[in-house]
Design a protein around this motif. Sequence first.
Motif, PDB file in Angstrom:
ATOM      1  N   ALA A  30      -5.305  11.398  52.764  1.00 23.73           N
ATOM      2  CA  ALA A  30      -6.102  10.318  52.179  1.00 23.73           C
ATOM      3  C   ALA A  30      -7.556  10.429  52.617  1.00 23.73           C
ATOM      4  CB  ALA A  30      -5.520   8.960  52.585  1.00 23.73           C
ATOM      5  N   SER A  33      -9.322  13.175  50.851  1.00 17.50           N
ATOM      6  CA  SER A  33      -9.643  12.923  49.444  1.00 17.50           C
ATOM      7  C   SER A  33     -10.759  11.902  49.291  1.00 17.50           C
ATOM      8  CB  SER A  33      -8.396  12.464  48.680  1.00 17.50           C
ATOM      9  OG  SER A  33      -8.020  11.162  49.093  1.00 17.50           O
ATOM     10  N   ALA A  44      -3.004   4.828  49.001  1.00 17.44           N
ATOM     11  CA  ALA A  44      -2.601   6.233  49.108  1.00 17.44           C
ATOM     12  C   ALA A  44      -1.214   6.356  49.732  1.00 17.44           C
ATOM     13  CB  ALA A  44      -3.631   7.012  49.920  1.00 17.44           C
ATOM     14  N   SER A  48       2.084   8.033  47.973  1.00 14.28           N
ATOM     15  CA  SER A  48       2.638   9.310  48.418  1.00 14.28           C
ATOM     16  C   SER A  48       3.624   9.200  49.576  1.00 14.28           C
ATOM     17  CB  SER A  48       1.501  10.253  48.825  1.00 14.28           C
ATOM     18  OG  SER A  48       0.869   9.776  50.000  1.00 14.28           O
TER      19      SER A  48
END
Length: 75
Positions: A30, A33, A44, A48
């Motif tokens: 995370a 990104s 996030a 995921s």
Amino acid sequence: MNKLYLEPHQARTREPSAYENLLGDAIERAFGSGVVELSGLVAALNASGPLPQSKATTWTEELLAAELHRLSLEA
């Protein structure tokens, strides 16, 4: 001159659990990104995984903060 430094695992008393490794990997992804806010981190993790270890089925900001605090005390 003696410089102070921190060994990354110098305070660790045990190896991380599989859950801790999964959570850490997800948090690193995370951050990688571009996530910089707690709400984005929660989103996030909900997208995921891993799922919280509590009976909750999704992460909330309060739950994540409590979990990170709990894990920091166990380190």
